[in-house]
Design a protein around this motif. Structure first.
Motif, PDB file in Angstrom:
ATOM      1  N   PRO A  76     -17.503 -30.350 -16.799  1.00 30.72           N
ATOM      2  CA  PRO A  76     -17.899 -31.722 -16.476  1.00 30.72           C
ATOM      3  C   PRO A  76     -17.398 -32.098 -15.077  1.00 30.72           C
ATOM      4  CG  PRO A  76     -16.830 -31.631 -18.620  1.00 30.72           C
ATOM      5  CD  PRO A  76     -16.692 -30.276 -18.010  1.00 30.72           C
ATOM      6  N   TYR A  77     -18.192 -32.874 -14.339  1.00 32.94           N
ATOM      7  CA  TYR A  77     -17.855 -33.168 -12.945  1.00 32.94           C
ATOM      8  C   TYR A  77     -16.490 -33.824 -12.797  1.00 32.94           C
ATOM      9  CZ  TYR A  77     -18.385 -34.033  -8.044  1.00 32.94           C
ATOM     10  OH  TYR A  77     -18.192 -34.000  -6.696  1.00 32.94           O
ATOM     11  N   ILE A  78     -16.131 -34.680 -13.766  1.00 32.16           N
ATOM     12  CA  ILE A  78     -14.899 -35.463 -13.650  1.00 32.16           C
ATOM     13  C   ILE A  78     -13.643 -34.582 -13.549  1.00 32.16           C
ATOM     14  CG2 ILE A  78     -14.642 -35.768 -16.150  1.00 32.16           C
ATOM     15  CD1 ILE A  78     -13.840 -38.479 -13.541  1.00 32.16           C
ATOM     16  N   THR A  79     -13.759 -33.306 -13.948  1.00 35.98           N
ATOM     17  CA  THR A  79     -12.594 -32.416 -13.804  1.00 35.98           C
ATOM     18  C   THR A  79     -12.179 -32.313 -12.331  1.00 35.98           C
ATOM     19  OG1 THR A  79     -14.064 -30.499 -13.629  1.00 35.98           O
ATOM     20  CG2 THR A  79     -13.147 -30.973 -15.813  1.00 35.98           C
ATOM     21  N   HIS A  80     -13.163 -32.351 -11.436  1.00 37.76           N
ATOM     22  CA  HIS A  80     -12.849 -32.192 -10.009  1.00 37.76           C
ATOM     23  C   HIS A  80     -11.995 -33.347  -9.470  1.00 37.76           C
ATOM     24  CE1 HIS A  80     -13.272 -31.850  -5.698  1.00 37.76           C
ATOM     25  NE2 HIS A  80     -14.044 -32.916  -5.664  1.00 37.76           N
ATOM     26  N   PRO A  81     -12.462 -34.604  -9.601  1.00 36.69           N
ATOM     27  CA  PRO A  81     -11.615 -35.694  -9.103  1.00 36.69           C
ATOM     28  C   PRO A  81     -10.238 -35.748  -9.776  1.00 36.69           C
ATOM     29  CG  PRO A  81     -13.707 -36.549  -9.974  1.00 36.69           C
ATOM     30  CD  PRO A  81     -13.796 -35.071 -10.021  1.00 36.69           C
TER      31      PRO A  81
ATOM     32  N   LEU B  50     -11.841 -41.678  -8.048  1.00 34.74           N
ATOM     33  CA  LEU B  50     -13.148 -42.306  -7.812  1.00 34.74           C
ATOM     34  C   LEU B  50     -13.868 -41.751  -6.582  1.00 34.74           C
ATOM     35  CD1 LEU B  50     -11.970 -45.990  -8.376  1.00 34.74           C
ATOM     36  CD2 LEU B  50     -13.080 -44.497 -10.047  1.00 34.74           C
ATOM     37  N   HIS B  51     -13.276 -40.746  -5.912  1.00 35.48           N
ATOM     38  CA  HIS B  51     -13.729 -40.429  -4.555  1.00 35.48           C
ATOM     39  C   HIS B  51     -15.193 -40.027  -4.416  1.00 35.48           C
ATOM     40  CE1 HIS B  51     -12.807 -36.099  -5.343  1.00 35.48           C
ATOM     41  NE2 HIS B  51     -13.733 -35.892  -4.431  1.00 35.48           N
ATOM     42  N   ASP B  52     -15.782 -39.472  -5.464  1.00 37.35           N
ATOM     43  CA  ASP B  52     -17.183 -39.062  -5.339  1.00 37.35           C
ATOM     44  C   ASP B  52     -18.165 -40.018  -6.013  1.00 37.35           C
ATOM     45  OD1 ASP B  52     -17.019 -36.793  -3.729  1.00 37.35           O
ATOM     46  OD2 ASP B  52     -16.473 -35.498  -5.421  1.00 37.35           O
ATOM     47  N   THR B  53     -17.651 -41.115  -6.594  1.00 41.58           N
ATOM     48  CA  THR B  53     -18.551 -41.969  -7.373  1.00 41.58           C
ATOM     49  C   THR B  53     -19.607 -42.653  -6.508  1.00 41.58           C
ATOM     50  OG1 THR B  53     -16.933 -43.756  -7.251  1.00 41.58           O
ATOM     51  CG2 THR B  53     -16.957 -42.459  -9.281  1.00 41.58           C
TER      52      THR B  53
ATOM     53  N   ALA C 264      -6.818 -32.804  -0.154  1.00 42.65           N
ATOM     54  CA  ALA C 264      -6.679 -32.386  -1.550  1.00 42.65           C
ATOM     55  C   ALA C 264      -8.052 -32.043  -2.124  1.00 42.65           C
ATOM     56  CB  ALA C 264      -6.013 -33.492  -2.359  1.00 42.65           C
ATOM     57  N   ASP C 265      -9.048 -32.847  -1.766  1.00 43.58           N
ATOM     58  CA  ASP C 265     -10.429 -32.613  -2.195  1.00 43.58           C
ATOM     59  C   ASP C 265     -10.878 -31.229  -1.731  1.00 43.58           C
ATOM     60  OD1 ASP C 265     -13.083 -33.087  -3.027  1.00 43.58           O
ATOM     61  OD2 ASP C 265     -13.611 -33.942  -1.078  1.00 43.58           O
ATOM     62  N   ARG C 266     -10.627 -30.961  -0.426  1.00 41.74           N
ATOM     63  CA  ARG C 266     -11.035 -29.683   0.124  1.00 41.74           C
ATOM     64  C   ARG C 266     -10.283 -28.527  -0.531  1.00 41.74           C
ATOM     65  NH1 ARG C 266     -14.353 -27.566   4.154  1.00 41.74           N
ATOM     66  NH2 ARG C 266     -15.383 -29.520   3.644  1.00 41.74           N
TER      67      ARG C 266
ATOM     68  N   HIS D  85      -9.165 -28.360  -3.588  1.00 42.86           N
ATOM     69  CA  HIS D  85      -9.729 -28.043  -4.903  1.00 42.86           C
ATOM     70  C   HIS D  85     -11.094 -27.372  -4.768  1.00 42.86           C
ATOM     71  CE1 HIS D  85     -11.649 -28.853  -8.907  1.00 42.86           C
ATOM     72  NE2 HIS D  85     -10.587 -28.136  -9.213  1.00 42.86           N
ATOM     73  N   ASN D  86     -11.878 -27.818  -3.806  1.00 40.93           N
ATOM     74  CA  ASN D  86     -13.176 -27.179  -3.595  1.00 40.93           C
ATOM     75  C   ASN D  86     -13.015 -25.724  -3.168  1.00 40.93           C
ATOM     76  OD1 ASN D  86     -14.801 -29.308  -4.335  1.00 40.93           O
ATOM     77  ND2 ASN D  86     -14.815 -30.210  -2.283  1.00 40.93           N
ATOM     78  N   MET D  87     -11.984 -25.469  -2.369  1.00 39.39           N
ATOM     79  CA  MET D  87     -11.733 -24.082  -1.955  1.00 39.39           C
ATOM     80  C   MET D  87     -11.250 -23.241  -3.144  1.00 39.39           C
ATOM     81  SD  MET D  87     -12.608 -23.361   1.146  1.00 39.39           S
ATOM     82  CE  MET D  87     -11.844 -21.741   1.195  1.00 39.39           C
TER      83      MET D  87
HETATM   84 MN    MN Z   1     -14.895 -34.118  -3.974  1.00 36.34          MN
END
Ligand code: MN
Length: 750
Positions: free
Chosen positions: A67-72, A94-97, A161-163, A165-167
């Motif tokens: 589920p997407y919410i795992t990322h934020p 909330l960063h991607d909402t 932090a976002d980057r 986790h994406n990495m």
């Molecule tokens: Mn993100």
């Protein structure tokens, strides 16, 4: 909803919100981690953010299928390792909402707060930036990134932090996208984390990039490092034990010593930089000693150096001289009896905190004092960041801005000293001239020479940490174009550029006035009279310039043509001098002109007052044999007859010129260059300059250096009236005992 995590019944999130055990697990992990450093905070906002995010992201999933919410949630968990405040954590959830769902900024403000809204807004804006490494777009995008930082540094920390986790989860991406993201991370985000002092994130980002971009290399290093796992662990334990025992012997109470392998990317870089094979690398591990006080740091250093020989040139004192990102530590490399070098860092607990969390450790983070606002105020601690903010408002050209930021964001620092012992911090490869501009703009602009550790050196000489730098100035000095090649700091470059621009403008204004005036004479008026009419306004309009000064500068620069412009104001029939052949030179032949004395002391084809300029290749002086060449828009250029450049020029444009009688010499203002070779002795510069002054010549530029055979080379640009005066100057300088040779040189000092 309850804020006591142990009692959370996470099943309430399931069903309608689309949460599952995975996401609930992450939520519990997050709350537990926040509790560890904010035991008393009310976490309702976190819970609310989780519900809000889960609701809006419902149905969306990551490439991994989760589920997407795992990322934020993961992003927020990363931020707890930096002890970030609640607003940042809520914003992280909330960063991607706003970017990816129907939620609006207004929704966020109503449900949460204005600060959270602003953070999410900043993040949404950054996410629209795609960096294209080394391409045009990079400049403008980087500028936007910095603007986001300016509004609130927390935005950048959340973005990092976002980057991260994406990495961490990049394996699920298509190959092409993977490589683009990794390269961008390596180009922008890792250096940014480094500059902000968040070494944990920086190292992990770099390793993940290496893994993505050079999988084979990564696998190879990883295999080799872990291949000797037992051996390595024993080695680390042994070394730590030796250090610990020795420290205890000297009365250290429970010193904390530990070792770890360096991160893979730094091993890879070391192999690349030094051209070594893995097997040849010795310092694969870094050891740390954590002690209680600054005094203990230096004592521990003493203990280590007494036990093992320090490697010369490897000791760095970042305690006395912290890095710009506030990093503090003592670094040393010592050689163990078996000849193996090991790197040791010594710091206090407090410094350790800063080293791990960087900028975040200095957050001035106080949840309970509402008087202290987060964001902007904390930036004052980071002078480099403040500097970047200033540039962004000064430099309108994004490329210039990027150039400015690049140097200061990505380079390492060196530390040098003023003669009084003040520390000056400059980027690596900074020169003496950079140092001069760093001290003061005025000092930079009037620099004539520099000394490193009491020896004269060229202005372009690189500085090394520990150098004592002294700058010699002269009020007559002006920066030259070549100075731009001798500096690397943005401050120096910008100041030199703007000064050169200003001078260029002044020169153009002078030429432009003369050209316009001579054209006006044809119409029976002159510049003074013309300026009192309404015509300048009309002329500016025709020229599409905002005022007459810009028109004149444009004419002098060769961008505008005075005659064409005036034709629009004075219709052809009104021309007062009919029958004149076209051609600029003819204008000056007009009778109303010949009464005046020759302004520049040159007769062109026997005619005075033709616009002339003196060639910058040979700098002719009154009294010597000269030749003229017609130069478009600039009148006649005067060369020496033996000038090699003149010999190459189009004979069609050649015109006979001569100095106008003897009074030419009284007009002054001719540039010439002398090179004085003298023994490098104290006071010789003063003797030479006073000799020049005694002959009534002016020094407009000076440059001092030491030749390979240790002679002092003094290059001067002088203003003299004539050959005769120049010869007098040469004679006078030659009479100084330590002077070996005086030559006239045709080129400028460089
Ligand atoms: Mn993100």
């Amino acid at each position: 909803m309850t804020s006591v995590v142990e009692n959370v019944d996470t099943s309430v999130f399931e069903g309608e919100l689309g949460c599952c055990t995975t996401t609930n697990g992450l939520y519990v992990e997050l709350v537990t981690k926040i509790r560890a450093y904010l035991p008393d905070a009310n976490l309702d906002q976190i819970t609310k953010a989780y519900c809000f995010g889960a609701k809006y992201h419902k149905g969306q999933s990551r490439k991994s299928g989760e589920p997407y919410i795992t990322h934020p949630l993961e992003v927020a968990i990363i931020l707890t390792s930096m002890n970030m405040d609640l607003a940042s954590l809520v914003a992280a959830i909330l960063h991607d909402t706003v970017e990816d769902t129907d939620a609006t900024l207004e929704d966020i403000e109503t449900n949460f707060s204005k600060p959270v809204r602003d953070l999410v807004d900043g993040l949404t804006k950054i996410s629209k930036i795609t960096f294209r490494s080394k391409e045009e777009k990079l400049a403008e995008n980087f500028r936007k990134m910095v603007l986001a930082m300016a509004s609130d540094l927390r935005v950048v920390l959340i973005k990092l932090a976002d980057r991260l986790h994406n990495m961490r989860t990049i394996d699920n991406m298509p190959v092409e996208k993977k490589e683009r993201i990794a390269q961008e991370t390596l180009d922008i985000y890792a250096p940014l984390a480094n500059r902000l002092g968040i070494y944990g994130i920086k190292s992990e980002l770099e390793d993940l990039c290496l893994k993505t971009l050079k999988r084979d290399v990564y696998r190879d290093i990883s295999k080799k490092v872990s291949g000797k796992k037992d051996q390595r662990n024993n080695y680390i334990i042994d070394v730590c034990k030796i250090i610990e025992d020795e420290l205890k012997k000297y009365g250290f109470n429970l010193p904390y010593v530990y070792g770890r392998p360096k991160h893979f990317y730094s091993i890879y870089k070391k192999m690349m930089d030094r051209g070594l094979d893995f097997e040849d690398l010795h310092d694969l591990f870094a050891f740390r000693i954590i002690v209680d006080s600054v005094k203990d740091c230096y004592e521990a250093l003493g203990v280590v150096h007494a036990m093992w020989k320090p490697m010369p040139g490897r000791f760095k004192d970042y305690i006395a001289m912290p890095k710009a990102n506030l990093y503090q530590s003592l670094h040393t490399t010592v050689i163990r009896p078996n000849g193996e070098p090991i790197e040791i860092q010594i710091r206090t607990r407090e410094m350790h905190q800063t080293c791990e969390y960087g900028v975040a450790a200095h957050w001035g983070y106080k949840e309970k004092s509402p008087d202290k606002e987060h964001g902007g105020t904390d930036l004052t601690k980071f002078s480099w960041l403040r500097q970047i903010m200033e540039w962004q408002s000064e430099l309108k050209d994004p490329d210039e801005f990027l150039e400015a930021v690049k140097v200061d964001l990505f380079e390492e620092e060196i530390f040098v000293f003023t003669p009084k012992g003040d520390v000056v911090q400059l980027p690596i490869n900074a020169t003496c001239l950079d140092f001069a501009f760093h001290v003061h703009t005025e000092v930079g602009l009037t620099t004539v020479g520099a000394k490193i550790n009491s020896r004269m050196v060229p202005l372009k000489r690189d500085l090394k940490s520990g150098d004592i730098v002294e700058i010699l100035t002269s009020p007559n000095q002006k920066p030259g174009k070549d100075w731009l090649n001798w500096v690397i700091t943005s401050k120096a470059r910008n100041k030199i550029r703007s000064t050169l621009r200003e001078e260029q403008r002044n020169r153009s204004r002078k030429i432009g006035s003369e050209l316009l005036n001579s054209e006006l004479l044809k119409h029976g008026t002159n510049l003074d009279k013309f300026n009192k009419t309404k015509n300048p306004e009309a002329l500016s309009k025709f020229a599409k310039e905002s005022n007459i000064d810009d028109v004149i500068v444009g004419i002098g620069y060769g961008r505008l043509n005075a005659r064409d412009l005036l034709d629009k104001i004075y219709p052809k029939t009104e021309q007062t001098t009919p029958g004149l052949k076209p051609g600029r030179l003819d204008a000056e032949t007009h009778a109303n002109n010949t009464r005046k004395k020759a302004k520049n002391g040159i007769l062109v084809d026997g005619i005075e007052n033709v616009m002339v300029n003196f060639a910058k290749c040979c700098f002719p002086l009154p009294g010597e044999s000269v030749i003229g060449f017609i130069t478009r828009g600039r009148g006649v250029t005067i060369h020496r007859t033996n000038c090699s450049r003149a010999l190459d020029m189009d004979p069609q444009r050649r015109i006979a010129v001569q100095w106008a009688a003897e009074d030419a010499t009284k007009l002054g203002g001719h540039t010439t260059h002398l090179r004085v070779t003298a023994q490098d002795r104290h006071g010789v510069l003063a003797e030479v300059t006073s000799a020049i002054a005694l002959c009534n010549a002016n020094i407009s530029k000076a440059q001092i250096r030491i030749s390979d055979d240790l002679m002092g080379i003094l290059d001067f640009e002088l203003t003299v009236n004539s050959m005769t005066q120049m010869h007098a100057v040469i004679k006078k300088i030659e009479s100084i005992p330590s002077v070996v040779k005086v030559q006239r040189v045709s080129s400028k000092p460089d």
